[in-house]
Design a protein around this motif. Structure first.
Motif: not given
Ligand code: PMP
Ligand code: GLU
Length: 396
Positions: A91-116
């Motif tokens: 359970r702790e590994h799962i996040v449900v979002s508004t479409g896989a599109k939001q899942s991808i956006a969340n991930l990129v926002m969570a991991v990517i810094n400017p210049g990465d």
């Protein structure tokens, strides 16, 4: 006058959505347009899923949900990952979002810094590079070729890594090429990843069940890279639930927590009723999708046979999803009625004028191709292919 942000000005409109909007507008004007532009199943959501949604409403599942999704939905998704993919998410590994599109956006926002840098093998799904740009990341696009079935090799992966690389994003089955990676090919890419413990791979598996080559494999099933993979999936495609807007990730806990934090500020948990319906979908036996997969397979055959019968068109043989991505570059420089085709975009506009809406390869990182979505009836596909064949034959 209000000046828009640099962020939004640097971003392209989604080419798939733009083309589907354009074909809707032309149809509204009375034009006869067959749209094979949008990647959307032409089936309706199965009855048992709709029933679960109706029950949810009756039972008053109408309030805010926990941000990462209802606990029992996250458990059902974790169970699905264990059952279908051999990935020990909890359970702790799962996040449900508004479409896989939001899942991808969340991930990129969570991991990517400017210049990465984010390595994106091309052809890739339209939104990957644009989401990376919004986060200030640098998309590093690595072309693959039709001759190698558009597969990204471990050698290419290794050669594209620099000290700034933070992520690699890919889909299997692939949108737009239909390419499906084997277990051995995924293992070889995982070996490269393992040598770079600061990097993460986004494995987009939303077409998992639409697979004509047998088993689907997930990169996160390899224990030694489990902590470096985020698996994206959802119910839009396999369960014909595009409008319900439910996607999800399985991710290392720190990344799941970060995605949860972003989602808590941007959208909160996705629709309560759609979440309850999704429990029914992910708990169902995927074997019941057999007939739908068969229908897609026979449409693939129909479209491939038609394309292979068109001089100048070159195709790979897609192993999954519901797209074909033919190389049409042999038409560049040809003309009709004083109009010369200079690019895939030009060819797309010409074909639209002839009554078929497709999407140009440019938006998928490959300007020599076009994408055809064959999520349409055989009758529609036959007529569309007839129109394309006649239109191409007019180009001299
Ligand atoms: N990834 C790929 C490869 C897709 O084709 C799509 C289709 N929209 C998505 C993600 C997003 O799916 P969703 O409808 O769940 O947002
Ligand atoms: N994923 C589908 C496509 O590629 C739907 C459109 C979109 O979300 O961009 O056409």
């Amino acid at each position: 006058m209000i000046q828009l942000s640099d962020r939004i000005l640097s971003m392209e409109e989604s080419a798939t959505l733009a083309m589907s909007r354009k074909s809707r507008e032309l149809r509204a004007q009375g034009k006869d347009i067959i749209s094979l532009s949008l990647g959307e199943p032409d089936f309706f959501t199965p009855e048992f899923i709709k029933k679960a949604a109706n029950e949810a409403m009756e039972q008053n599942y109408t309030m805010y949900t926990p941000v990462p999704g209802y606990d029992d939905l996250r458990d059902a998704i974790a169970n699905k990952f264990n059952r279908d993919n051999g990935i020990p998410y909890k359970r702790e590994h799962i996040v449900v979002s508004t479409g896989a599109k939001q899942s991808i956006a969340n991930l990129v926002m969570a991991v990517i810094n400017p210049g990465d840098e984010v390595i994106i093998p091309a052809p890739y799904w339209v939104s990957y590079a644009e989401i990376v740009k919004v986060a200030g990341g640098i998309p590093v696009v690595v072309p693959t070729s039709i001759e190698s079935d558009f597969k990204f090799t471990p050698e290419q992966f290794k050669a594209s890594i620099t000290s700034k690389s933070k992520m690699m994003m890919f889909s299997s089955p692939c949108n737009p090429t239909g390419t499906v990676y084997t277990k051995e090919e995924l293992r070889a890419l995982a070996d490269v990843l393992k040598a770079h413990p600061n990097m993460v791979v986004m494995s987009d598996e939303i077409y998992e069940h639409i697979n004509f080559v047998g088993h689907h494999y997930s990169m996160a099933q390899f224990e030694d890279v489990f902590d470096q993979i985020v698996t994206v999936n959802g119910v839009s495609k396999a369960w014909a639930m595009t409008g319900w807007r439910v996607g999800y990730i399985g991710a290392p806990k720190e990344i799941a927590d970060a995605c949860n934090k972003i989602q808590g500020q941007f959208t909160s948990g996705t629709c309560s009723i759609a979440q309850r319906a999704t429990i029914a979908a992910v708990n169902a036996d995927p074997a019941i999708l057999k007939d739908m997969v068969k229908a897609f397979e026979s449409r693939r055959e129909l479209v491939l046979a038609a394309l292979n019968d068109m001089p100048g068109v070159k195709c790979n043989r897609p192993g999954g999803a519901f797209y074909v991505f033919p190389d049409i570059s042999s038409f560049f420089g040809k003309s009709v009625d004083g109009k010369t085709i200079g690019s895939a975009e030009d060819l797309c506009m010409y074909l639209l004028d002839k009554g078929v809406a497709l999407v140009s390869g440019e938006a998928f990182g490959d300007p020599t191709c076009l994408r055809i979505s064959y999520a349409a009836s055989e009758e529609t596909l036959t007529e569309a292919m007839r129109r394309v064949k006649n239109a191409l034959a007019e180009l001299k």
